[in-house]
Design a protein around this motif. Structure first.
Motif, PDB file in Angstrom:
ATOM      1  N   ALA A 158       0.833  -1.204   0.000  1.00  0.00           N
ATOM      2  CA  ALA A 158       0.000   0.000   0.000  1.00  0.00           C
ATOM      3  C   ALA A 158       0.869   1.256   0.000  1.00  0.00           C
ATOM      4  N   GLY A 159       1.940   1.223   0.787  1.00  0.00           N
ATOM      5  CA  GLY A 159       2.853   2.367   0.807  1.00  0.00           C
ATOM      6  C   GLY A 159       3.573   2.548  -0.514  1.00  0.00           C
ATOM      7  N   ILE A 160       4.013   1.430  -1.106  1.00  0.00           N
ATOM      8  CA  ILE A 160       4.695   1.498  -2.405  1.00  0.00           C
ATOM      9  C   ILE A 160       3.747   2.078  -3.462  1.00  0.00           C
ATOM     10  N   VAL A 193     -12.548   4.291   8.394  1.00  0.00           N
ATOM     11  CA  VAL A 193     -11.246   3.650   8.583  1.00  0.00           C
ATOM     12  C   VAL A 193     -11.220   2.891   9.909  1.00  0.00           C
ATOM     13  N   GLY A 194     -11.832   3.469  10.952  1.00  0.00           N
ATOM     14  CA  GLY A 194     -11.919   2.770  12.232  1.00  0.00           C
ATOM     15  C   GLY A 194     -12.672   1.458  12.117  1.00  0.00           C
ATOM     16  N   ALA A 195     -13.763   1.466  11.341  1.00  0.00           N
ATOM     17  CA  ALA A 195     -14.525   0.233  11.131  1.00  0.00           C
ATOM     18  C   ALA A 195     -13.709  -0.795  10.358  1.00  0.00           C
ATOM     19  N   VAL A 196     -12.877  -0.339   9.410  1.00  0.00           N
ATOM     20  CA  VAL A 196     -12.004  -1.256   8.665  1.00  0.00           C
ATOM     21  C   VAL A 196     -11.010  -1.923   9.602  1.00  0.00           C
ATOM     22  N   VAL A 197     -10.492  -1.167  10.578  1.00  0.00           N
ATOM     23  CA  VAL A 197      -9.547  -1.730  11.554  1.00  0.00           C
ATOM     24  C   VAL A 197     -10.194  -2.882  12.316  1.00  0.00           C
ATOM     25  N   VAL A 229      -5.154   4.509   3.063  1.00  0.00           N
ATOM     26  CA  VAL A 229      -4.968   4.253   4.496  1.00  0.00           C
ATOM     27  C   VAL A 229      -5.773   3.031   4.927  1.00  0.00           C
ATOM     28  N   ALA A 230      -7.006   2.923   4.453  1.00  0.00           N
ATOM     29  CA  ALA A 230      -7.858   1.789   4.824  1.00  0.00           C
ATOM     30  C   ALA A 230      -7.270   0.480   4.309  1.00  0.00           C
ATOM     31  N   PHE A 231      -6.779   0.489   3.077  1.00  0.00           N
ATOM     32  CA  PHE A 231      -6.179  -0.722   2.512  1.00  0.00           C
ATOM     33  C   PHE A 231      -4.946  -1.133   3.303  1.00  0.00           C
ATOM     34  N   GLY A 232      -4.099  -0.159   3.648  1.00  0.00           N
ATOM     35  CA  GLY A 232      -2.934  -0.466   4.469  1.00  0.00           C
ATOM     36  C   GLY A 232      -3.318  -0.975   5.839  1.00  0.00           C
ATOM     37  N   ALA A 233      -4.415  -0.426   6.394  1.00  0.00           N
ATOM     38  CA  ALA A 233      -4.870  -0.855   7.715  1.00  0.00           C
ATOM     39  C   ALA A 233      -5.292  -2.319   7.719  1.00  0.00           C
ATOM     40  N   GLY A 263      -3.929  -7.127  10.285  1.00  0.00           N
ATOM     41  CA  GLY A 263      -3.767  -8.560  10.083  1.00  0.00           C
ATOM     42  C   GLY A 263      -2.436  -9.069  10.601  1.00  0.00           C
ATOM     43  N   ALA A 264      -1.387  -8.245  10.472  1.00  0.00           N
ATOM     44  CA  ALA A 264      -0.065  -8.648  10.947  1.00  0.00           C
ATOM     45  C   ALA A 264      -0.036  -8.846  12.455  1.00  0.00           C
TER      46      ALA A 264
END
Length: 353
Positions: free
Chosen positions: A119-121, A270-274, A217-221, A226-227
């Motif tokens: 996601a960062g890349i 984004v909080g809900a995605v987390v 941000v949501a995709f990276g989250a 998950g990690a």
């Protein structure tokens, strides 16, 4: 990068969804041969061959100028990547006979670290150059891992014709109702995960009309959470009920995905995605540990591969489903269908495990 890619190659969401389905479908198709042949030949043979093909496929994706080239690149990546993960999981099971849940949690979490980095890349590539340049570090890293496995593994490369024993494996897995229903539940999980991984940022950008950075941000989250969630759930599954953990993970994922659909603000979404990621991504290490304990040791790689072929293959329809429904109606309707899939999966796991 999906919005930039579709605009550059001039394709619709439905065509983009089919490209994802092509990649995931071939990835799924190779899961059983990967596991079966890693049992019969060597883990190293499947791992290094698969990574080499995947690296080449990413080169094709990076240089694609037409939809046909995009499909070819997706097919090569799907084939190469499909040879890798079941053999890798079988290797993990070989190396860790105790605390297997923790080992699977760490192993699957490594993929989330990769997704978070991706996601960062992608964000940097889109901001400074174009979506094509995001594949350059992926090609280099995939090739580097193949070289590292070649050097590290003491196994030999074995290239021989071996029977896949499809009928025997199918009879073993389908002889009882438990494995059949677990396969249905896992298929619903995979359908949801693949759809979300393909279309969550686009849903935020085009469906909810948030700024592109929110989708990134949501995709990276998804992967950052998950990690943490995967090794945590895997470790817990070594000491407490895997049934309770698996059902709780699916219910939490369904509830949080409902919130993703209805909340109006970017921060809340984004909080809900987390929370969604914490639930959904806690599921795989728990169920994979459960299955590896249940399979006969001499065929565990092939048995897991057979199940992965079915649930990932059918789950590959997830992106096509979201692409088609969002084109015909809207993203909200498509995502409510995914909520229902998680609820049904939770009910199944609660009843049969």
């Amino acid at each position: 990068m999906l919005s930039a890619l579709t605009a550059d190659i001039h394709i619709t969401n439905t065509k983009a969804g089919f490209a994802f389905t092509t990649l995931w479908g071939l990835y799924a198709l190779l899961q059983y041969p990967s596991g079966r042949l890693s049992d019969a030949l060597s883990r190293k043979t499947l791992l290094v061959t698969g990574l080499g093909m995947a690296s080449g496929g990413f080169v094709v994706l990076a240089t694609a100028r037409s939809y046909a080239a995009l499909l070819v690149g997706a097919a090569i990546v799907g084939t190469g990547a499909g040879l890798y993960p079941t053999a890798a999981r079988a290797l993990v099971a070989d190396l860790y006979s105790t605390k297997q849940g923790r080992a699977f949690g760490l192993h699957t979490a490594s993929g989330d670290l990769g997704g978070m980095s991706a996601a960062g890349i992608a964000a940097v590539a889109l901001a400074l150059l174009s979506w094509r340049y995001a594949f350059v570090p992926i090609v280099c890293l995939t090739a580097a891992v193949a070289i590292a496995l070649h050097v590290w593994s003491r196994e030999s490369y074995v290239f021989e014709r071996r029977s896949l024993a499809v009928r025997d494996t199918a009879a073993r897995l389908l002889s009882g109702t438990q494995f059949r229903w677990i396969l249905v539940a896992y298929t619903l999980y995979a359908f949801t995960w693949q759809a979300i991984a393909a279309f969550l940022p686009t849903f935020f950008t085009d469906g909810k009309e948030f700024a592109p950075v929110v989708g990134t941000v949501a995709f990276g989250a998804l992967f950052a959470v998950g990690a943490i969630a995967k090794p945590t759930a895997g470790t817990l599954s070594d000491t407490i009920s895997r049934r309770a953990l698996a059902v709780g993970a699916l219910v939490l994922g369904a509830a949080a995905l409902s919130a993703v659909v209805v909340v109006p603000s970017p921060v809340a979404a984004v909080g809900a995605v987390v929370v969604f990621a914490a639930g959904l991504l806690a599921f795989p290490p728990v169920m994979q540990s459960y299955l590896m304990d249940a399979f006969p040791p001499e065929s565990a790689g092939g048995d897991l591969g057979a199940m992965r072929t079915v649930y990932i293959g059918l789950g590959a329809l997830g992106p096509t489903y979201v692409g088609a429904v969002s084109t015909a109606a809207n993203y909200e309707i498509a995502f409510w269908g995914l909520v229902g899939a998680l609820i049904v999966a939770a009910v199944i796991i609660a009843r049969v495990t």
